[in-house]
Write an enzyme that holds these catalytic residues in place. Sequence first.
Site, PDB file in Angstrom:
ATOM      1  N   ASN A  25       9.915   4.083   1.472  1.00 12.75           N
ATOM      2  CA  ASN A  25      10.107   2.432   1.947  1.00 12.75           C
ATOM      3  C   ASN A  25      11.567   1.272   0.804  1.00 12.75           C
ATOM      4  OD1 ASN A  25       8.699   4.133   3.782  1.00 12.75           O
ATOM      5  ND2 ASN A  25       6.684   3.889   2.896  1.00 12.75           N
ATOM      6  N   GLY A  28       0.638  -1.173  -0.178  1.00 16.33           N
ATOM      7  CA  GLY A  28      -0.169  -0.475   0.102  1.00 16.33           C
ATOM      8  C   GLY A  28       0.693   1.027  -0.160  1.00 16.33           C
ATOM      9  N   ASP A  29       1.897   1.131   0.071  1.00 15.93           N
ATOM     10  CA  ASP A  29       2.607   2.248   0.316  1.00 15.93           C
ATOM     11  C   ASP A  29       4.203   1.933  -0.388  1.00 15.93           C
ATOM     12  OD1 ASP A  29       3.804   5.037   1.006  1.00 15.93           O
ATOM     13  OD2 ASP A  29       3.732   5.123   3.172  1.00 15.93           O
ATOM     14  N   PHE A  30       4.635   0.825  -1.892  1.00 12.14           N
ATOM     15  CA  PHE A  30       5.762   1.041  -2.074  1.00 12.14           C
ATOM     16  C   PHE A  30       6.726   2.515  -2.816  1.00 12.14           C
ATOM     17  CE2 PHE A  30       8.624  -1.564  -4.616  1.00 12.14           C
ATOM     18  CZ  PHE A  30       9.302  -2.029  -3.580  1.00 12.14           C
ATOM     19  N   ASN A  31       6.947   3.312  -2.166  1.00  2.84           N
ATOM     20  CA  ASN A  31       7.076   4.335  -2.509  1.00  2.84           C
ATOM     21  C   ASN A  31       8.261   4.771  -2.028  1.00  2.84           C
ATOM     22  OD1 ASN A  31       7.847   6.180   0.330  1.00  2.84           O
ATOM     23  ND2 ASN A  31       6.370   6.061   0.832  1.00  2.84           N
TER      24      ASN A  31
END
Length: 354
Positions: free
Chosen positions: A220, A214-217
């Site tokens: 991260n 949900g937050d593979f940014n």
Amino acid sequence: MLAKHTQPNFSPSQVSEIMKKLYNLTPSEMRPLPSYGDQNFYVAPTEGGEYVLKIMNTEDSKNTTIIEVQTCAMSFLYQNGLPAQTVVPTTSGQLMSLEEMDCGYGCQKYLVRLLTYLPGVTISKVPVPPKLLYETGRTAARMDEVLQKMEHPHLSILQRENFIWSLSNICLLEGYMSVLDGDSLQEVVKSVIHQYKNSVIPKRSNFRKCINHGDFNDLNVLVQPDDNHGHKISGILDFGDMNSGYYVFELAITIMYMMIEHPDPIEVGGPVLAGWESVFPLNEDEKDCLYLLVLSRFCQSLVLARHAMMLNPENEEYLMISSRKGVKIFQQLWELGKEHVEKVWFQRAAQFSK
């Protein structure tokens, strides 16, 4: 969105106290690490080793079951060969501990975990050539494939029906539109939401379901040098946004954040998509919605960062990192249009895969 009084603000002496009490370790080196709503510390004890102490905000600290599932996911990924952190148990064998501490707002309870430290720097700090973008897409797809095999008695808690960061819940952004009053972006965001309702929602039943990180940014994903003067992925961080979603959502999120770090953002989609499809090929409806889903993630980032900044103006620098860079890319993506962008992405992906 977190109010300031819910966020931990542990002092170095309080961190040392926690480390000694829970883990019988004495920090010789300690430094704060970036975090959205929690508090993270790099800790190197005199006893040896390197760790990250993660102190959750008071709101998330109430949801021990979801933290338990996230912790299980990290271990499961690690067991399956992906570079995720794992939790170090307390001296009494617990994976987490609820600690009462006064951070300036009276005594409150904060959930504390000690995680293994992963080497490397965030992908935001290095050049991202096509090879690394391909690996990023491939890693994101492998991660979701592995997570889909995970078993836990409380997996249903990941449904998170009104979770504002889920790409299933783009329409919830309508309640935050006032943060864009007077900004020309407001009409573009409204148009994206309108198109999402008309073009994505009717096709969502044909998307393949999975558990999303949900937050593979870009903050991260960790990388370190490889043997060919480039970089390889060395870590996946922050599972706090895990939720039940769809494979194509993870891909859209990955493309969006990798665009932010690239000198030619539109070129990013091709290699990321090629890496993704080397593991998990998209079906026709997923392909057709990818462009709008990437735009939708930009909308979430822009709108929710503005809202968070209004709540916590002192955190503006961290909160607005993706948002500031993203505005121009979002506008460019919108102005180029679906047909042009898809042509670039899918042609580049096909060339990359040959």
